[in-house]
Scaffold this motif. Sequence first.
Motif, short mmCIF file in Angstrom:
data_model
loop_
_atom_site.label_atom_id
_atom_site.label_comp_id
_atom_site.label_asym_id
_atom_site.label_seq_id
_atom_site.Cartn_x
_atom_site.Cartn_y
_atom_site.Cartn_z
N UNK A 20 0.83 -1.21 0.00
CA UNK A 20 0.00 0.00 0.00
C UNK A 20 0.87 1.26 0.00
N UNK A 21 1.87 1.30 0.89
CA UNK A 21 2.75 2.46 0.95
C UNK A 21 3.53 2.62 -0.35
N UNK A 22 4.08 1.52 -0.85
CA UNK A 22 4.87 1.58 -2.09
C UNK A 22 4.01 2.07 -3.25
N UNK A 23 2.76 1.63 -3.30
CA UNK A 23 1.86 2.03 -4.38
C UNK A 23 1.54 3.52 -4.29
N UNK A 24 1.32 4.01 -3.07
CA UNK A 24 1.04 5.43 -2.90
C UNK A 24 2.24 6.29 -3.32
N UNK A 25 3.43 5.84 -2.96
CA UNK A 25 4.65 6.56 -3.34
C UNK A 25 4.82 6.51 -4.86
N UNK A 26 4.68 5.32 -5.44
CA UNK A 26 4.82 5.17 -6.89
C UNK A 26 3.79 6.00 -7.63
N UNK A 27 2.56 5.98 -7.15
CA UNK A 27 1.51 6.77 -7.79
C UNK A 27 1.79 8.26 -7.73
N UNK A 28 2.20 8.74 -6.57
CA UNK A 28 2.48 10.17 -6.40
C UNK A 28 3.67 10.62 -7.23
N UNK A 29 4.64 9.73 -7.41
CA UNK A 29 5.85 10.08 -8.17
C UNK A 29 5.78 9.64 -9.63
N UNK A 30 4.66 9.05 -10.01
CA UNK A 30 4.52 8.47 -11.36
C UNK A 30 5.66 7.51 -11.67
N UNK A 31 5.96 6.70 -10.68
CA UNK A 31 7.06 5.74 -10.78
C UNK A 31 6.54 4.35 -11.11
N UNK A 32 7.40 3.53 -11.63
CA UNK A 32 7.09 2.13 -11.90
C UNK A 32 7.20 1.36 -10.58
N UNK A 33 6.27 0.45 -10.34
CA UNK A 33 6.28 -0.36 -9.12
C UNK A 33 6.55 -1.82 -9.48
N UNK A 34 7.59 -2.37 -8.89
CA UNK A 34 7.92 -3.79 -9.04
C UNK A 34 7.58 -4.50 -7.74
N UNK A 35 6.77 -5.55 -7.84
CA UNK A 35 6.40 -6.33 -6.67
C UNK A 35 7.13 -7.67 -6.78
N UNK A 36 7.88 -8.02 -5.75
CA UNK A 36 8.73 -9.20 -5.77
C UNK A 36 8.40 -10.13 -4.61
N UNK A 37 8.37 -11.42 -4.88
CA UNK A 37 8.36 -12.40 -3.81
C UNK A 37 9.53 -13.34 -4.05
N UNK A 38 10.16 -13.78 -2.97
CA UNK A 38 11.35 -14.60 -3.07
C UNK A 38 11.09 -15.95 -2.41
N UNK A 39 11.38 -17.01 -3.15
CA UNK A 39 11.26 -18.37 -2.63
C UNK A 39 12.61 -18.84 -2.14
N UNK A 40 12.63 -19.46 -0.97
CA UNK A 40 13.85 -20.05 -0.45
C UNK A 40 13.86 -21.51 -0.88
N UNK A 41 14.75 -21.92 -1.77
CA UNK A 41 14.70 -23.28 -2.31
C UNK A 41 14.87 -24.38 -1.27
N UNK A 42 15.63 -24.15 -0.22
CA UNK A 42 15.86 -25.18 0.78
C UNK A 42 14.72 -25.33 1.77
N UNK A 43 13.74 -24.44 1.73
CA UNK A 43 12.66 -24.48 2.70
C UNK A 43 11.29 -24.61 2.02
N UNK A 44 11.22 -25.31 0.90
CA UNK A 44 9.95 -25.47 0.21
C UNK A 44 9.07 -26.42 1.01
N UNK A 45 7.86 -25.99 1.40
CA UNK A 45 6.97 -26.86 2.16
C UNK A 45 6.58 -28.11 1.38
N UNK A 46 6.22 -29.14 2.09
CA UNK A 46 5.84 -30.41 1.48
C UNK A 46 4.37 -30.39 1.05
#
Length: 150
Positions: A20-46
């Motif tokens: 929400x904060x990032x989107x408000x900042x990006x919107x106000x600055x007319x900036x591009x927003x990149x949303x990232x999620x990171x998977x930890x390969x050694x901790x993949x649930x079963x």
Amino acid sequence: MIEKVLVAVDGSAHSLKAVEYAAEIAGACRAKLSILTVLKPQKVPKVSEELRKYAQLEHIDNADYEAIKLLSSDLLSHAADVAKKHGATEVETAVETGPVARTIVNTAVKKKVSMIVIGSRGLGNIEATLRGGVSHRVELLASCPVLTVK
């Protein structure tokens, strides 16, 4: 000037608030927003034994990882919707695999972002208490400004 903002999400309440904060900042600055999620390969649930057997019968490798990627795609889609509702107009999403803090920082460098936004608490466990949380490590490693959202 803020031209690109990177926000990391893990599904926690703090990470969605960071969107929400990032989107408000990006919107106000007319900036591009990149949303990232990171998977930890050694901790993949079963996954369930039934799903694992089905994957073996169908010769599907890495069923656990693929299931987690699918869930991550759903998380990113939801985060993108939240971002658009909070003012972001240009939104991209990505799933990366690796050590979480380093992957966030490396992605920021690769994308030449102006700012990283991250939640102060994620879905971490006791490991985060003992070693320091992801948000703290991102703050230490990043060369650009980091906004930590509580």
